[in-house]
Structures are given as C-alpha cells and as structure tokens.
Scaffold this active site. Structure first.
Site, mmCIF file in Angstrom:
data_model
loop_
_atom_site.group_PDB
_atom_site.id
_atom_site.type_symbol
_atom_site.label_atom_id
_atom_site.label_comp_id
_atom_site.label_asym_id
_atom_site.label_seq_id
_atom_site.Cartn_x
_atom_site.Cartn_y
_atom_site.Cartn_z
ATOM 1 N N SER A 9 43.362 33.170 36.473
ATOM 2 C CA SER A 9 43.397 33.653 37.161
ATOM 3 C C SER A 9 42.256 34.944 36.842
ATOM 4 O O SER A 9 41.942 35.260 35.984
ATOM 5 C CB SER A 9 45.391 34.664 37.236
ATOM 6 O OG SER A 9 44.951 35.400 36.608
ATOM 7 N N ILE A 25 46.892 31.430 31.770
ATOM 8 C CA ILE A 25 47.093 30.457 33.407
ATOM 9 C C ILE A 25 45.687 31.518 33.770
ATOM 10 O O ILE A 25 45.543 32.177 33.560
ATOM 11 C CB ILE A 25 48.544 31.851 34.453
ATOM 12 C CG1 ILE A 25 49.725 31.249 33.682
ATOM 13 C CG2 ILE A 25 47.838 30.807 36.049
ATOM 14 C CD1 ILE A 25 51.080 31.908 33.778
ATOM 15 N N ASN A 57 56.500 39.616 39.756
ATOM 16 C CA ASN A 57 54.972 39.219 39.633
ATOM 17 C C ASN A 57 54.465 40.155 39.494
ATOM 18 O O ASN A 57 53.487 40.194 38.557
ATOM 19 C CB ASN A 57 54.726 38.266 40.716
ATOM 20 C CG ASN A 57 53.673 37.531 40.209
ATOM 21 O OD1 ASN A 57 53.326 37.164 39.685
ATOM 22 N ND2 ASN A 57 52.663 38.411 40.925
ATOM 23 N N ASP A 62 56.595 55.156 49.814
ATOM 24 C CA ASP A 62 56.210 53.140 50.136
ATOM 25 C C ASP A 62 57.434 52.656 49.272
ATOM 26 O O ASP A 62 58.147 51.733 49.835
ATOM 27 C CB ASP A 62 55.349 53.222 48.709
ATOM 28 C CG ASP A 62 54.179 53.710 49.025
ATOM 29 O OD1 ASP A 62 53.546 53.141 49.897
ATOM 30 O OD2 ASP A 62 53.331 53.614 47.727
ATOM 31 N N TYR A 66 50.538 46.864 27.540
ATOM 32 C CA TYR A 66 51.030 46.064 27.955
ATOM 33 C C TYR A 66 51.568 44.907 27.196
ATOM 34 O O TYR A 66 53.031 44.563 27.640
ATOM 35 C CB TYR A 66 50.269 45.049 28.506
ATOM 36 C CG TYR A 66 49.883 43.686 28.505
ATOM 37 C CD1 TYR A 66 50.261 43.702 30.440
ATOM 38 C CD2 TYR A 66 50.147 42.732 28.820
ATOM 39 C CE1 TYR A 66 50.432 42.721 31.087
ATOM 40 C CE2 TYR A 66 50.271 40.724 29.156
ATOM 41 C CZ TYR A 66 50.617 41.294 30.420
ATOM 42 O OH TYR A 66 51.002 40.112 31.093
ATOM 43 N N SER A 92 56.047 37.767 29.622
ATOM 44 C CA SER A 92 54.562 36.978 29.087
ATOM 45 C C SER A 92 54.456 36.793 27.613
ATOM 46 O O SER A 92 55.419 37.082 26.956
ATOM 47 C CB SER A 92 53.481 38.070 28.950
ATOM 48 O OG SER A 92 51.976 37.626 28.601
ATOM 49 N N ASP A 124 50.052 50.351 46.868
ATOM 50 C CA ASP A 124 50.011 50.662 45.554
ATOM 51 C C ASP A 124 51.114 51.383 44.694
ATOM 52 O O ASP A 124 51.578 52.084 44.316
ATOM 53 C CB ASP A 124 48.582 51.709 45.642
ATOM 54 C CG ASP A 124 48.279 51.343 43.998
ATOM 55 O OD1 ASP A 124 48.558 51.261 43.025
ATOM 56 O OD2 ASP A 124 46.902 51.994 44.230
HETATM 57 N N1 LIG Z 1 47.581 35.440 34.215
HETATM 58 C C1 LIG Z 1 48.019 34.864 32.895
HETATM 59 O O1 LIG Z 1 47.666 34.952 32.026
HETATM 60 C C2 LIG Z 1 48.944 35.249 33.001
HETATM 61 C C3 LIG Z 1 50.173 34.974 31.573
HETATM 62 C C4 LIG Z 1 51.193 36.325 31.640
HETATM 63 C C5 LIG Z 1 51.496 36.950 32.674
HETATM 64 N N2 LIG Z 1 51.484 37.459 33.444
HETATM 65 C C6 LIG Z 1 52.062 38.338 34.070
HETATM 66 O O2 LIG Z 1 51.564 37.557 35.380
HETATM 67 C C7 LIG Z 1 51.963 38.131 36.851
HETATM 68 C C8 LIG Z 1 50.697 38.047 37.800
HETATM 69 O O3 LIG Z 1 49.463 37.495 37.108
HETATM 70 P P1 LIG Z 1 48.028 37.030 37.832
HETATM 71 O O4 LIG Z 1 47.297 36.339 36.711
HETATM 72 O O5 LIG Z 1 48.601 36.128 39.283
HETATM 73 O O6 LIG Z 1 47.012 38.558 37.956
HETATM 74 P P2 LIG Z 1 46.719 38.694 39.241
HETATM 75 O O7 LIG Z 1 45.807 37.407 39.532
HETATM 76 O O8 LIG Z 1 45.156 39.360 38.906
HETATM 77 O O9 LIG Z 1 47.541 38.697 40.851
HETATM 78 C C9 LIG Z 1 47.671 40.195 40.909
HETATM 79 C C10 LIG Z 1 48.042 40.860 41.783
HETATM 80 O O10 LIG Z 1 49.362 41.470 42.191
HETATM 81 C C11 LIG Z 1 48.483 42.650 42.796
HETATM 82 N N3 LIG Z 1 48.360 43.969 42.313
HETATM 83 C C12 LIG Z 1 47.739 44.080 40.829
HETATM 84 N N4 LIG Z 1 47.539 45.743 40.571
HETATM 85 C C13 LIG Z 1 48.840 46.610 41.998
HETATM 86 C C14 LIG Z 1 48.934 47.655 42.842
HETATM 87 N N5 LIG Z 1 48.976 48.714 41.665
HETATM 88 N N6 LIG Z 1 50.420 47.481 43.529
HETATM 89 C C15 LIG Z 1 49.881 46.412 44.067
HETATM 90 N N7 LIG Z 1 50.136 45.475 43.906
HETATM 91 C C16 LIG Z 1 49.060 45.605 42.701
HETATM 92 C C17 LIG Z 1 46.986 42.567 43.009
HETATM 93 O O11 LIG Z 1 47.360 43.128 44.304
HETATM 94 P P3 LIG Z 1 45.529 43.537 44.970
HETATM 95 O O12 LIG Z 1 45.625 41.678 45.079
HETATM 96 O O13 LIG Z 1 45.502 43.697 45.972
HETATM 97 O O14 LIG Z 1 45.104 43.169 44.021
HETATM 98 C C18 LIG Z 1 47.511 40.492 42.528
HETATM 99 O O15 LIG Z 1 48.215 40.049 44.302
HETATM 100 C C19 LIG Z 1 51.815 39.410 35.732
HETATM 101 O O16 LIG Z 1 52.844 39.986 35.693
HETATM 102 C C20 LIG Z 1 51.482 39.466 34.923
HETATM 103 O O17 LIG Z 1 51.304 39.752 33.992
HETATM 104 C C21 LIG Z 1 49.904 36.373 33.870
#
Ligand SMILES: NC(=O)c1ccc[n+]([C@@H]2O[C@H](COP(=O)([O-])OP(=O)(O)OC[C@H]3O[C@@H](n4cnc5c(N)ncnc54)[C@H](OP(=O)(O)O)[C@@H]3O)[C@@H](O)[C@H]2O)c1
Length: 343
Positions: A255, A253, A153, A134, A220, A207, A126
C-alpha cells in the site's frame, strides 16, 4: 562396633531409598508439567491452524439486513478502498469517509459501475484536524442510517522509521489524533444505533506494531497498542448487546503507507488481505490469546502465533530484530531521499 556398622548401613540404605523416591516424584512432577505444557501448546497450535485454514467466519449478512449500511474510514485508498469494494459487493450500502474528495468520488463511481443498486454517501474530512464540525457533519450524515458495520481503518504511520527524539512534533500529533481520537470519535457516533438495534460489527485496524513494541516507529506502535486494548475493552462492553468487535492484526501489506508495491507470501495485496479478514469474522486466526482480536491472513497468522505463543511479544530477540530492521529501513530511506535531492 558391629551394631554401629549395622546402624550406619541401614541409615545409608534408608537415605538412598528416600532420595530415589523424592527424585522419582520430582521427575514425575516435572514430566506431568512438561507434558501438560506440550499438550496445551499443541492444542493451541491446532486451534490456530483450524482458525486460519479450516473454520469459516460469520457471514457479513448476519450483521444487518438488506438496505443496511457500512461506514468505512480511510476509504479512498489501500485497505479501506478494498473494504469498501468487497462490502459493497456483499450487498451493503456504504458511507465512505476520507481526506481527498476526488478519490472518494472516483471510488464511488467504481462501486456504482460494479454494483448499480448500491447506495453511497461520501464525506471528505481530515482526521488530523480533529474538528468538531467534521464529526457533526458525519453524525448528521449517518443519523438516519442503519449502520450495521463500522470499519475503523483510517491510520497514519511515520513517513520513515525515526528515533523517537527526532520525530517531528506534527507527525507525532497527527498519528495520535488520527489513529486514536479519530477512531474513538467515529465509533462513538455509530455505537448508540448498534446498541439500540442489538446488532453490529466493528472492525478496527491494528498492526503488528501494536502487538510488538516497534523501535523507530515508537509513536505509531504505541497508538496501535492503544487501539488493541481499547478495542478489546469495547468488545467486552458491547458483546451483551449482540455487537461483534474485532481488532485486526496485520503485518505488512502492499500500500502507499507501507511503500511496498510487490506482493509476496508474507506481504499480501489489500485485496487478498481484506478477503481473508472478511471471511474470518469472529475467528482469532493466529492470535489465540487475544480476545476480540483476529490475525486473519494465513502467513501473518503463523507469524503472530510464533511471536505470541513461542517467543513472547516482549522477547529481547524480537525487539532487537525489529530495531535492526527499522534502522536499516531508515538508512535506505535516507539514502533514497539524498539521491532524489541531487537529481
Ligand atoms: N499497509 C500496511 O502494511 C499495514 C499494516 C498494518 C496495519 N495497517 C493499518 O491499516 C490501515 C490502512 O492502511 P493502508 O496501508 O491501507 O494506508 P493507505 O494506503 O495509506 O490509505 C490510508 C487511507 O486513509 C486516508 N487518510 C490518511 N490520512 C487521513 C486523514 N488525516 N484524514 C482522513 N483520511 C486520511 C487516506 O486518504 P487519502 O487517500 O485522501 O490520503 C487513505 O484513504 C491503517 O490503519 C494502518 O495503520 C497497514
């Protein structure tokens, strides 16, 4: 009297001629400046189009031979999961790091089923806890591996848009700890090996929140702006060692983080977005003014170009638009929470 009339007439004619010369020079000068500005903007726009739609990126294989590894954080869901699937398909072994072990094991099984020869290591940790133990476990796991690719990521945003003063303390701390400290500490584990081997690729998820100040997502937004500068500085430091560093800019995106399920022209799926990021390595996409940075997805790239090259990232219009958008997302999220409470 006649002489004086003559003199005054000559003087007026001279001044008129003089004025028209300086005015011509001024108009000419402004024309040259305007023309140069239009030409520069036009060339920048052509560069953006070429980068987004025509020119290929570096191949993943150029960063490491067969048998080398990619380390992906936040690998169990969303973009991280897609990075893991697509990089494994390209022939790299993968280290998957994330919070939930069961999800990592399920992903590991999925990769094995599709690519039986891929070697996989998983580590559940975590990042919010920022525990030395860790990071030591991670270091021990990768110390004998040829890590050719690092995908930073892992990330956390606010659960819903929230005014800064009302942001819960733990949410604020988690965002900074995961997005900033987590990324820095993982990168520090991986870069010595890359420097020694004189090759590697480090991609970090930025982002639009880091590109443009984002009201109601202030913490953020600040954490991603931090990553933007940190990654660009790192890119310059590591370039002499043959290491490519790239900050990836993305708008929304689909998610669980964005809470958006239905893709559209402006909101791609993780699969489509990651495919474009991996096919444009080393290109800047829609971010022509940011070194060591890419905005690779076409519709996001066009938005980034418009924001950075036409409007300006600190434009009051953009800030106002962003604030109104997040105020209305917050209102909807609060109404939804209220409805769910009364169910
Ligand atoms: N989605 C968007 O619209 C968007 C846009 C711009 C940038 N981003 C960036 O892209 C990246 C990925 O985003 P996403 O949308 O793919 O997010 P997501 O679907 O919520 O996935 C997040 C991932 O990070 C892991 N995670 C979260 N908190 C954690 C922690 N405390 N310790 C270890 N692992 C942790 C989660 O693990 P668990 O499955 O175990 O929870 C999951 O594998 C992020 O950096 C985000 O800021 C996303």
């Amino acid at each position: 009297m006649h002489c004086l009339d003559n003199y005054l007439e000559k003087l007026t004619t001279f001044r008129a001629a003089d004025m028209s010369h300086s005015q011509t020079a001024l108009v000419f000068g402004l024309g040259v400046i305007g023309g140069a500005w239009i030409l520069t903007q036009g060339l920048t726009f052509l560069r953006v189009l070429a980068s987004l739609f025509v020119l290929p990126g570096k191949s993943l294989r150029s960063f490491g031979p067969k048998g080398s590894w990619a380390l992906i954080t936040g690998a169990s869901d969303g973009l991280g999961k897609e990075f893991a699937l697509q990089i494994a398909r390209a022939g790299f072994n993968v280290v998957l790091v994330s919070r939930t072990e069961s999800k990592l094991i399920a992903l590991s099984d999925e990769i094995k089923a599709k690519n039986p020869t891929t070697q996989i290591k998983v580590l559940a940790m975590d990042f919010a806890e920022n525990k030395d133990s860790d990071f030591k476990r991670l270091e021990a796991l990768v110390q004998d591996l040829d890590i050719a690719i690092l995908i930073n990521n892992v990330g956390k945003s606010h659960s819903i848009p929230v005014p800064f003063n009302e942001t819960p303390e733990d949410e604020m701390a988690d965002i900074i700890t995961i997005n900033c400290f987590g990324t820095l500490r993982v990168t520090k584990i991986v870069t010595p090996g890359m420097i020694q081997r004189k090759r590697g690729l480090i991609m970090t998820m930025g982002s639009f929140g880091g590109l443009v100040p984002t009201p109601l997502l202030a913490t953020y937004s600040g954490s991603k702006a931090f990553l933007q500068h940190w990654s660009s500085a790192l890119g310059s430091e590591l370039e002499p060692y043959g290491i490519t560093v790239q900050l990836l800019q993305a708008h929304l995106i689909t998610s669980s983080m964005s809470k958006i399920k239905r893709p559209s022209l402006l909101i791609p799926t993780p699969k489509a977005w990651v495919k474009s990021a991996l096919s444009k390595i080393g290109r800047r996409g829609g971010s022509p003014h940011y070194y060591y940075t890419s905005c690779p997805y076409p519709s996001h790239g066009m938005m980034a170009w418009f924001i950075t090259c036409v409007m300006g990232v600190y434009s009051s219009w953009i800030l106002g638009y962003n604030r109104n958008m997040h105020v209305s997302i917050r209102k909807r999220a609060l109404r939804k929470a209220e409805r769910e409470k009364t169910k």
